[in-house]
Design a protein around this motif. Structure first.
Motif, PDB file in Angstrom:
ATOM      1  N   LYS A 144       0.834  -1.210   0.000  1.00 28.98           N
ATOM      2  CA  LYS A 144       0.000   0.000   0.000  1.00 28.98           C
ATOM      3  C   LYS A 144       0.864   1.254   0.000  1.00 28.98           C
ATOM      4  N   LYS A 145       1.967   1.201   0.711  1.00 27.14           N
ATOM      5  CA  LYS A 145       2.896   2.341   0.702  1.00 27.14           C
ATOM      6  C   LYS A 145       3.543   2.501  -0.672  1.00 27.14           C
ATOM      7  N   ALA A 146       3.841   1.355  -1.316  1.00 23.15           N
ATOM      8  CA  ALA A 146       4.496   1.385  -2.627  1.00 23.15           C
ATOM      9  C   ALA A 146       3.589   1.948  -3.717  1.00 23.15           C
ATOM     10  N   LEU A 147       2.281   1.907  -3.488  1.00 26.02           N
ATOM     11  CA  LEU A 147       1.346   2.427  -4.490  1.00 26.02           C
ATOM     12  C   LEU A 147       1.584   3.903  -4.803  1.00 26.02           C
ATOM     13  N   ALA A 148       2.104   4.625  -3.817  1.00 23.39           N
ATOM     14  CA  ALA A 148       2.356   6.056  -4.014  1.00 23.39           C
ATOM     15  C   ALA A 148       3.375   6.299  -5.122  1.00 23.39           C
ATOM     16  N   ASN A 149       4.257   5.337  -5.340  1.00 17.99           N
ATOM     17  CA  ASN A 149       5.294   5.481  -6.371  1.00 17.99           C
ATOM     18  C   ASN A 149       4.961   4.745  -7.664  1.00 17.99           C
ATOM     19  N   ALA A 150       3.792   4.108  -7.714  1.00 14.25           N
ATOM     20  CA  ALA A 150       3.406   3.372  -8.920  1.00 14.25           C
ATOM     21  C   ALA A 150       3.010   4.347 -10.029  1.00 14.25           C
ATOM     22  N   TYR A 215       5.057 -21.923 -15.358  1.00 16.36           N
ATOM     23  CA  TYR A 215       4.353 -22.565 -16.467  1.00 16.36           C
ATOM     24  C   TYR A 215       4.399 -21.766 -17.772  1.00 16.36           C
ATOM     25  N   PHE A 216       4.646 -20.446 -17.683  1.00 15.24           N
ATOM     26  CA  PHE A 216       4.623 -19.618 -18.890  1.00 15.24           C
ATOM     27  C   PHE A 216       5.922 -18.849 -19.122  1.00 15.24           C
ATOM     28  N   LYS A 217       6.921 -19.067 -18.261  1.00 15.12           N
ATOM     29  CA  LYS A 217       8.229 -18.417 -18.402  1.00 15.12           C
ATOM     30  C   LYS A 217       8.115 -16.897 -18.411  1.00 15.12           C
ATOM     31  N   GLY A 218       7.120 -16.385 -17.678  1.00  9.82           N
ATOM     32  CA  GLY A 218       6.936 -14.942 -17.585  1.00  9.82           C
ATOM     33  C   GLY A 218       7.460 -14.415 -16.264  1.00  9.82           C
ATOM     34  N   SER A 219       7.245 -13.113 -16.011  1.00  6.26           N
ATOM     35  CA  SER A 219       7.679 -12.523 -14.746  1.00  6.26           C
ATOM     36  C   SER A 219       7.096 -11.130 -14.596  1.00  6.26           C
ATOM     37  N   PHE A 220       7.030 -10.678 -13.347  1.00  9.66           N
ATOM     38  CA  PHE A 220       6.619  -9.298 -13.089  1.00  9.66           C
ATOM     39  C   PHE A 220       7.708  -8.332 -13.518  1.00  9.66           C
ATOM     40  N   GLU A 221       8.930  -8.814 -13.587  1.00  9.93           N
ATOM     41  CA  GLU A 221      10.019  -7.983 -14.101  1.00  9.93           C
ATOM     42  C   GLU A 221       9.762  -7.612 -15.567  1.00  9.93           C
ATOM     43  N   ASN A 222       9.211  -8.540 -16.340  1.00 10.96           N
ATOM     44  CA  ASN A 222       8.858  -8.245 -17.740  1.00 10.96           C
ATOM     45  C   ASN A 222       7.805  -7.142 -17.802  1.00 10.96           C
ATOM     46  N   LEU A 223       6.794  -7.261 -16.948  1.00 15.42           N
ATOM     47  CA  LEU A 223       5.726  -6.255 -16.903  1.00 15.42           C
ATOM     48  C   LEU A 223       6.295  -4.886 -16.559  1.00 15.42           C
ATOM     49  N   GLU A 224       7.138  -4.860 -15.550  1.00 22.28           N
ATOM     50  CA  GLU A 224       7.731  -3.607 -15.094  1.00 22.28           C
ATOM     51  C   GLU A 224       8.649  -3.012 -16.159  1.00 22.28           C
ATOM     52  N   ARG A 251      -0.504  -3.719  -9.381  1.00 25.76           N
ATOM     53  CA  ARG A 251      -0.588  -2.265  -9.550  1.00 25.76           C
ATOM     54  C   ARG A 251       0.752  -1.606  -9.263  1.00 25.76           C
ATOM     55  N   THR A 252       1.476  -2.101  -8.248  1.00 27.07           N
ATOM     56  CA  THR A 252       2.780  -1.511  -7.946  1.00 27.07           C
ATOM     57  C   THR A 252       3.794  -1.775  -9.056  1.00 27.07           C
ATOM     58  N   LYS A 253       3.553  -2.809  -9.863  1.00 29.55           N
ATOM     59  CA  LYS A 253       4.457  -3.144 -10.965  1.00 29.55           C
ATOM     60  C   LYS A 253       4.071  -2.458 -12.275  1.00 29.55           C
TER      61      LYS A 253
END
Length: 392
Positions: A144-150, A215-224, A251-253
Motif C-alpha cells: 500500500k505504501k508502494a502504491l504512491a510510487n506506482a 508454467y509460462f516463463k513470464g515474470s513481473f520484471e517483464n511487466l515492469e 498495480r505496484t508493478k
C-alpha cells in the motif's frame, strides 16, 4: 478491506452435518490458519464449527493439531461451495488430512487421490504456495505504501473502444508470452520490451503480459520493464489471481488491468476483487469458459469486460464456436444492455477467425501465439487482421 471477516453471512454446511452445533470460528483461529487464498480466508471467516475439537484443546500441541484439523475440514468444505457454483478448479493444496485426523468419514474418502485433475488446477495449487511466500516477504501494508510510487493507471477499456472505433475491427490485446503448458516454448529469442514495442507499432490497443514464471516463463520484471520502457499501451497483468494481495502487487508493478478467472474464483471473491480493482484504478477482465460461468458473471455488479476463452480447461482443445454459442440469445441482449465489452480469447489465427468472433459480438480479441511466434510481431498483427491496423 483486507478480509471478509466482518461479513456475517451464515455458511450452510452439507445436509449430513446440519444437525451439528453452530459456532463462529474466532478471529484468533482464523489468524492461525496458514493458507493464504482470499477464498479460503473468506470462507474461514464465515465457517461454522463442525465439532468442538478446537474449543476443548488445552495444550499448545493439541491446539495446533486441532487447528490443523479445522483448517483441513474447512478446505474440504470449499470444494462443496465451489461445486455449487459450477467451479471445477479446486482450491485446496495437495496435502492430506492431519496425521491424527479421525473426523467425518466422508472427508477421508473424499481426500483419496488428492492430486491436480488438470493443468489449470495444478497451476492454481502452485500459485497458492507461491503467493503465500510472496506475502511473507512483502506484506500488504508495504504494498500500500508502494502504491504512491506506482505509475498512474491508464484507461484499458477506453483504449479498446478507441481501437474498435478507429479500425472497425476488434481492439487487439496482444500477448507478450514466451511459453505455455500446451505449446511449450513459443519464441526462443524472447525480448519482452522489443516484442511489446513491435506490438504497439503494429496497432495493438493494449498488451497482455504473462507474469507466471513456472508454467509460462513470464515474470513481473517483464511487466515492469515494458512499462518503464515507455510503451503507451495499457498493460494487462496476465496472472492467476487467487488472492487480493496480487491486485496490489500488480498495480505496484505498473499494471493497468488484471485477469480474474471465473473457473477459479467464486462469486464472493470476484465481487470483492472488482471493488478493490476500482479503488486501485485497475480494469478487471473476467474470463469465462462456459454457460454457467457466463451466467454467474453476468449477475455480478460492476463487470465491464468479459473474456470468453475458447480453450477447454481440461483437454486444452480449442473451439472458437464457443464464443458464438455463449453470445447468442438472452446473454447477448444482456451484454448490449450493460454495455459490456466482450473479448474473444484463444484459437484466433486468421482474418476469418477474427471476422467470425466479431460477428458473434466481440469488440476485442486477446491473441498471443499466432503473433508472438512471427519473426516480426508487427507483421503478425497485419496478417491476423488481413490489413494494416497501425496508426501509420
Amino acid at each position: 478491506m483486507e478480509g471478509l471477516a466482518s461479513l456475517k453471512v451464515p455458511f450452510q454446511p452439507p445436509s449430513s452435518f446440519s444437525s451439528r452445533p453452530r459456532t463462529w470460528i474466532s478471529p484468533t483461529q482464523v489468524n492461525f490458519c496458514k493458507r493464504t487464498s482470499l477464498f479460503t480466508f473468506s470462507i474461514r471467516a464465515q465457517m461454522e464449527s463442525i465439532d468442538g475439537s478446537a474449543a476443548v484443546a488445552t495444550s499448545g500441541e493439541s491446539v495446533t493439531e486441532a487447528l490443523k484439523i479445522k483448517e483441513w475440514e474447512v478446505g474440504m468444505f470449499q470444494d462443496e461451495v465451489a461445486a455449487s457454483q459450477g467451479i471445477r478448479i479446486r482450491r485446496r493444496p495437495p496435502t492430506g488430512p492431519p496425521s491424527h485426523y479421525v473426523g467425518p468419514f466422508q472427508f477421508r474418502l473424499q481426500n483419496e487421490g488428492n492430486t491436480p485433475r488438470n493443468i489449470l488446477e495444478e497451476i492454481v495449487w502452485n500459485k497458492d504456495t507461491e503467493v503465500s511466500h510472496l506475502k511473507e516477504r512483502r506484506p500488504l501494508s508495504e504494498l500500500k505504501k508502494a502504491l504512491a510510487n506506482a505509475p498512474p493507471a491508464r484507461d484499458f477499456l477506453g483504449a479498446l473502444r478507441a481501437a474498435n472505433e478507429r479500425t472497425g475491427l476488434p481492439g487487439l490485446i496482444a500477448e507478450v508470452k514466451k511459453a505455455s503448458p500446451s505449446r511449450g516454448i513459443l519464441r526462443e529469442d524472447f525480448d519482452p520490451v522489443e516484442i511489446a514495442q513491435a506490438y504497439e507499432k503494429g496497432g495493438a490497443a493494449c498488451l497482455s503480459v504473462l507474469t507466471d514464471q513456472k508454467y509460462f516463463k513470464g515474470s513481473f520484471e517483464n511487466l515492469e520493464a515494458i512499462r518503464n520502457a515507455g510503451v503507451k499501451c495499457p498493460l494487462l497483468c496476465k496472472e492467476f489471481i487467487i488472492d487480493a494481495w496480487q491486485l496490489y502487487y500488480a498495480r505496484t508493478k505498473g499494471a493497468d488491468a488484471v485477469l480474474l478467472i471465473a473457473a477459479v474464483l467464486p462469486d464472493l471473491d470476484i465481487k470483492y476483487m472488482i471493488k478493490i480493482c476500482k479503488l486501485l484504478g485497475l480494469t478487471a477482465l473476467v474470463e469465462v469458459h462456459d454457460e454457467k460461468e457466463f451466467d454467474r458473471v453476468l449477475g455480478i455488479e460492476g463487470i465491464e469486460l468479459i473474456g470468453i476463452n475458447n480453450r477447454n480447461l481440461e483437454t486444452f482443445e480449442v473451439d472458437i464456436g464457443i464464443t458464438k454459442k455463449l453470445l447468442e440469445g438472452e446473454r447477448g441482449k444482456i451484454i448490449r444492455e450493460k454495455n459490456i465489452i466482450m473479448v474473444g480469447e484463444s484459437g484466433l489465427f486468421t482474418p476469418e477467425h477474427i471476422a467470425y468472433v466479431q460477428e458473434a459480438g466481440v469488440k476485442a480479441v486477446l491473441v498471443g501465439e499466432s503473433i508472438v511466434k512471427q519473426s516480426d510481431p508487427g507483421n503478425g498483427i497485419s496478417n491476423l487482421f488481413g490489413k494494416d491496423i497501425s496508426l501509420g
